[in-house]
Scaffold this active site. Structure first.
Site, PDB file in Angstrom:
ATOM      1  N   ARG A 119       7.147 -10.510  -5.391  1.00  0.00           N
ATOM      2  CA  ARG A 119       6.145 -11.038  -6.318  1.00  0.00           C
ATOM      3  C   ARG A 119       6.792 -11.464  -7.638  1.00  0.00           C
ATOM      4  O   ARG A 119       6.584 -12.547  -8.118  1.00  0.00           O
ATOM      5  CB  ARG A 119       5.063  -9.978  -6.559  1.00  0.00           C
ATOM      6  CG  ARG A 119       3.863 -10.521  -7.269  1.00  0.00           C
ATOM      7  CD  ARG A 119       2.694  -9.581  -7.164  1.00  0.00           C
ATOM      8  NE  ARG A 119       3.026  -8.263  -7.670  1.00  0.00           N
ATOM      9  CZ  ARG A 119       2.367  -7.158  -7.355  1.00  0.00           C
ATOM     10  NH1 ARG A 119       1.386  -7.199  -6.492  1.00  0.00           N
ATOM     11  NH2 ARG A 119       2.712  -5.990  -7.873  1.00  0.00           N
ATOM     12  N   TYR A 120       7.568 -10.563  -8.236  1.00  0.00           N
ATOM     13  CA  TYR A 120       8.312 -10.926  -9.446  1.00  0.00           C
ATOM     14  C   TYR A 120       9.629 -11.557  -8.991  1.00  0.00           C
ATOM     15  O   TYR A 120      10.194 -11.140  -7.975  1.00  0.00           O
ATOM     16  CB  TYR A 120       8.624  -9.686 -10.283  1.00  0.00           C
ATOM     17  CG  TYR A 120       7.410  -8.937 -10.774  1.00  0.00           C
ATOM     18  CD1 TYR A 120       6.760  -9.328 -11.936  1.00  0.00           C
ATOM     19  CD2 TYR A 120       6.925  -7.840 -10.087  1.00  0.00           C
ATOM     20  CE1 TYR A 120       5.649  -8.633 -12.392  1.00  0.00           C
ATOM     21  CE2 TYR A 120       5.817  -7.134 -10.536  1.00  0.00           C
ATOM     22  CZ  TYR A 120       5.185  -7.535 -11.691  1.00  0.00           C
ATOM     23  OH  TYR A 120       4.095  -6.848 -12.140  1.00  0.00           O
ATOM     24  N   ARG A 123      12.778  -8.992  -8.295  1.00  0.00           N
ATOM     25  CA  ARG A 123      12.697  -7.718  -7.576  1.00  0.00           C
ATOM     26  C   ARG A 123      11.811  -7.804  -6.338  1.00  0.00           C
ATOM     27  O   ARG A 123      10.895  -8.623  -6.294  1.00  0.00           O
ATOM     28  CB  ARG A 123      12.238  -6.588  -8.505  1.00  0.00           C
ATOM     29  CG  ARG A 123      10.834  -6.609  -8.983  1.00  0.00           C
ATOM     30  CD  ARG A 123      10.741  -5.928 -10.333  1.00  0.00           C
ATOM     31  NE  ARG A 123      10.872  -6.909 -11.369  1.00  0.00           N
ATOM     32  CZ  ARG A 123      10.088  -6.962 -12.477  1.00  0.00           C
ATOM     33  NH1 ARG A 123       9.192  -6.040 -12.702  1.00  0.00           N
ATOM     34  NH2 ARG A 123      10.233  -7.920 -13.351  1.00  0.00           N
ATOM     35  N   CYS A 132       3.880   9.713   5.291  1.00  0.00           N
ATOM     36  CA  CYS A 132       4.107  10.513   4.081  1.00  0.00           C
ATOM     37  C   CYS A 132       3.871  11.966   4.471  1.00  0.00           C
ATOM     38  O   CYS A 132       3.060  12.237   5.358  1.00  0.00           O
ATOM     39  CB  CYS A 132       3.117  10.152   2.984  1.00  0.00           C
ATOM     40  SG  CYS A 132       3.110   8.414   2.567  1.00  0.00           S
ATOM     41  N   CYS A 136      -2.105  11.310   0.194  1.00  0.00           N
ATOM     42  CA  CYS A 136      -2.839  11.484  -1.066  1.00  0.00           C
ATOM     43  C   CYS A 136      -4.158  10.729  -0.930  1.00  0.00           C
ATOM     44  O   CYS A 136      -4.159   9.545  -0.582  1.00  0.00           O
ATOM     45  CB  CYS A 136      -2.050  10.896  -2.229  1.00  0.00           C
ATOM     46  SG  CYS A 136      -0.316  11.332  -2.176  1.00  0.00           S
ATOM     47  N   CYS A 139      -4.566   7.217  -2.466  1.00  0.00           N
ATOM     48  CA  CYS A 139      -3.521   6.229  -2.150  1.00  0.00           C
ATOM     49  C   CYS A 139      -4.061   4.801  -2.218  1.00  0.00           C
ATOM     50  O   CYS A 139      -5.109   4.487  -1.677  1.00  0.00           O
ATOM     51  CB  CYS A 139      -2.969   6.496  -0.758  1.00  0.00           C
ATOM     52  SG  CYS A 139      -1.634   5.369  -0.330  1.00  0.00           S
ATOM     53  N   ARG A 141      -2.516   2.296  -0.854  1.00  0.00           N
ATOM     54  CA  ARG A 141      -2.135   1.571   0.367  1.00  0.00           C
ATOM     55  C   ARG A 141      -2.761   2.206   1.605  1.00  0.00           C
ATOM     56  O   ARG A 141      -2.188   2.181   2.684  1.00  0.00           O
ATOM     57  CB  ARG A 141      -0.618   1.565   0.522  1.00  0.00           C
ATOM     58  CG  ARG A 141       0.074   0.793  -0.539  1.00  0.00           C
ATOM     59  CD  ARG A 141       1.488   0.388  -0.171  1.00  0.00           C
ATOM     60  NE  ARG A 141       2.087  -0.210  -1.350  1.00  0.00           N
ATOM     61  CZ  ARG A 141       3.167   0.259  -1.953  1.00  0.00           C
ATOM     62  NH1 ARG A 141       3.805   1.304  -1.463  1.00  0.00           N
ATOM     63  NH2 ARG A 141       3.623  -0.325  -3.028  1.00  0.00           N
ATOM     64  N   ASP A 300      -6.118   2.021  -9.194  1.00  0.00           N
ATOM     65  CA  ASP A 300      -6.434   0.656  -8.747  1.00  0.00           C
ATOM     66  C   ASP A 300      -7.862   0.562  -8.213  1.00  0.00           C
ATOM     67  O   ASP A 300      -8.496   1.571  -7.922  1.00  0.00           O
ATOM     68  CB  ASP A 300      -5.473   0.250  -7.611  1.00  0.00           C
ATOM     69  CG  ASP A 300      -4.049   0.153  -8.095  1.00  0.00           C
ATOM     70  OD1 ASP A 300      -3.840  -0.205  -9.268  1.00  0.00           O
ATOM     71  OD2 ASP A 300      -3.134   0.439  -7.291  1.00  0.00           O
ATOM     72  N   ASP A 337      -2.280  -2.141 -12.991  1.00  0.00           N
ATOM     73  CA  ASP A 337      -1.670  -3.093 -12.066  1.00  0.00           C
ATOM     74  C   ASP A 337      -2.801  -4.029 -11.656  1.00  0.00           C
ATOM     75  O   ASP A 337      -3.730  -3.611 -10.948  1.00  0.00           O
ATOM     76  CB  ASP A 337      -1.082  -2.341 -10.849  1.00  0.00           C
ATOM     77  CG  ASP A 337       0.148  -3.040 -10.314  1.00  0.00           C
ATOM     78  OD1 ASP A 337       0.317  -4.235 -10.617  1.00  0.00           O
ATOM     79  OD2 ASP A 337       0.931  -2.393  -9.590  1.00  0.00           O
ATOM     80  N   LYS A 344       1.671  -5.796 -13.604  1.00  0.00           N
ATOM     81  CA  LYS A 344       1.324  -4.687 -14.506  1.00  0.00           C
ATOM     82  C   LYS A 344       1.175  -5.186 -15.938  1.00  0.00           C
ATOM     83  O   LYS A 344       1.987  -5.979 -16.407  1.00  0.00           O
ATOM     84  CB  LYS A 344       2.410  -3.616 -14.474  1.00  0.00           C
ATOM     85  CG  LYS A 344       2.513  -2.928 -13.143  1.00  0.00           C
ATOM     86  CD  LYS A 344       3.560  -1.844 -13.186  1.00  0.00           C
ATOM     87  CE  LYS A 344       3.908  -1.403 -11.781  1.00  0.00           C
ATOM     88  NZ  LYS A 344       4.620  -2.446 -11.003  1.00  0.00           N
TER      89      LYS A 344
HETATM   90  S1  SF4 Z   1       0.346   7.720  -2.786  1.00  0.00           S
HETATM   91 FE1  SF4 Z   1       0.138   6.900  -0.692  1.00  0.00          FE
HETATM   92  S2  SF4 Z   1       2.184   6.121  -0.190  1.00  0.00           S
HETATM   93 FE2  SF4 Z   1       2.395   7.483  -1.966  1.00  0.00          FE
HETATM   94  S3  SF4 Z   1       2.904   9.490  -1.081  1.00  0.00           S
HETATM   95 FE3  SF4 Z   1       0.690   9.428  -1.379  1.00  0.00          FE
HETATM   96  S4  SF4 Z   1      -0.127   8.717   0.571  1.00  0.00           S
HETATM   97 FE4  SF4 Z   1       2.037   8.242   0.555  1.00  0.00          FE
END
Ligand code: SF4
Length: 406
Positions: A119-120, A123, A132, A136, A139, A141, A300, A337, A344
């Site tokens: 995107r940038y 990078r 993972c 979380c 998350c 994603r 987000d 973001d 950002k």
């Molecule tokens: S925020 Fe999402 S990608 Fe990052 S460790 Fe937690 S579950 Fe995994």
């Protein structure tokens, strides 16, 4: 006297009483014994009916997984425990708001080859895996993380590295996912060495929550690999002081000794870390462990996480509190973001009093609320010269020199 951080092994629940220290300290054992279903979780901590229902609901959407280490940090007697709220599915996940997005940062849109976002200009971000240790609940994603079907394949990683090699404008490579440390050390070593061999890559970054959720992953073998491609910038995500354990402290120490440069990207989460005091205590602990607080992310607009989002004013109040109480090292940037790949942007409290500075001094309010005058160069009154004309003459001599003298 400062309290020592607790050890997850020493405080493990009855369910794991018979586990030996060597097993607990093995990241493979921790991975294999992650709790992924209601039946097991119920045997370890009491669950609310909402939680039971949402865990089952999320099983084929964004599944639950919690390492024994991280689960031990949950206060079973509190539904407001900050670790619980990050790891156990909550009813808010089932609510969808019209503005929420599956891919809030448009990462899929800026993907020239599968598994790499560019995107940038300078990078790229490489998705190493979609696994993972702990999923979380906030998350961003969740559209693909935890889904084994969408996991990047080995040939995609090879193609991503070839893309980097073919684009000399790429100076900075961020390995992310999922959590890149969920890969075997051997696969990770191969990818890191291949990227380090690319001459135009200056910076290798690894985004990982393993120091928080599975600190046992930071073992001697991994550190040897990281040291072999040093320096590696490791960005982790501690969100609350309750995540501070002696195991995490040991992991951070090993990373530092392997030459890694450590920073933290906290996500601001309602009911978890949305007070100035909580962020201050966390940042003090991070600094003590050689981790620079780098970002505070406004959560987000990702699907099913609105219950974690805080008003912007909350983040601004935290930033105002941190300034002056911690040195600049402990004051991260508060950022949003932007959706659709906008990137950002930093959000900062306004210290300048509105309307000042027009042929008057600027007026700034400091961290204690006191006002101070400051003259800007283009707003100053006409200056008075104290130089004699002779001094003035001498000052201008260099420009009169013969160019051949230089
Ligand atoms: S925020 Fe999402 S990608 Fe990052 S460790 Fe937690 S579950 Fe995994």
């Amino acid at each position: 006297m400062r309290e020592a951080s607790r050890s997850s092994y020493a405080s493990r629940p009855r369910f794991w009483r018979s586990v030996r220290q060597e097993e607990w300290s093995s990241w493979i054992w921790q991975q294999q014994n992650r709790v992924r279903d209601v039946e097991t979780l119920c045997q370890i901590i009491p669950l609310s009916s909402d939680e039971i229902e949402t865990i089952n609901w999320s099983a084929d959407r964004f599944r639950m997984a919690i390492t024994p280490h991280y689960l031990t940090l949950i206060d079973g007697s509190s539904l407001e425990c900050p670790i619980r709220l990050q790891a156990i599915p909550q009813r808010g996940e089932q609510v969808r708001f019209p503005y929420e997005l599956d891919d809030p940062l448009a990462e899929e849109k800026h993907m020239p080859v599968p598994g790499l976002t560019h995107r940038y200009p300078d990078r790229v971000l490489v998705y190493m895996t979609h696994n993972c240790p702990v999923y979380c609940r906030h998350c961003t994603r969740k559209r693909k993380v935890s889904d084994p079907q969408s996991a990047p394949r080995a040939q995609e990683l090879t193609a991503a590295i070839a893309y980097i090699a073919g684009h000399p404008e790429v100076r900075d490579v961020l390995l992310s996912g999922g959590d890149p440390l969920s890969l075997s050390t051997r696969r990770l070593a191969g990818a890191l060495a291949a990227i380090r061999r690319i001459d135009h890559v200056d910076v290798i970054r690894v985004g990982t929550r393993n120091p928080v959720t599975l600190p046992q992953r930071i073992d001697a073998e991994l550190c040897e690999v990281l040291a072999s491609v040093a320096p590696v910038y490791v960005n982790t995500q501690f969100n609350h002081l309750d995540e501070a354990t002696s195991e995490s402290e040991q992991a951070l120490k090993m990373l530092r000794e392997a030459g890694c440069i450590l920073s933290n990207q906290m996500v601001l989460l309602a009911g978890i870390n949305d007070t100035p005091h909580k962020v201050e205590t966390l940042n003090r602990w991070l600094l003590r462990n050689g981790v620079r607080p780098y970002y505070i992310f406004q959560a987000d607009m990702a699907a099913g996480i609105t219950h974690y989002r805080t008003p912007l004013a909350t983040g601004l109040e935290i930033m105002r509190h941190l300034r002056g109480r911690l040195s600049g090292l402990g004051v991260p940037q508060f950022v949003i973001d932007l959706p659709d790949g906008g990137g950002k942007i930093p959000i900062s409290p306004d210290y300048l009093e509105p309307g000042t500075g027009k042929e008057q001094p600027l007026l700034f309010r400091n961290w204690q609320g006191e006002l101070f005058e400051f003259w800007d160069v283009d707003g100053t009154p006409t200056g008075q010269s104290f130089m004699s004309s002779a001094e003035s003459e001498n000052r201008s001599l260099p420009s009169r020199r013969n160019p051949k003298d230089r």
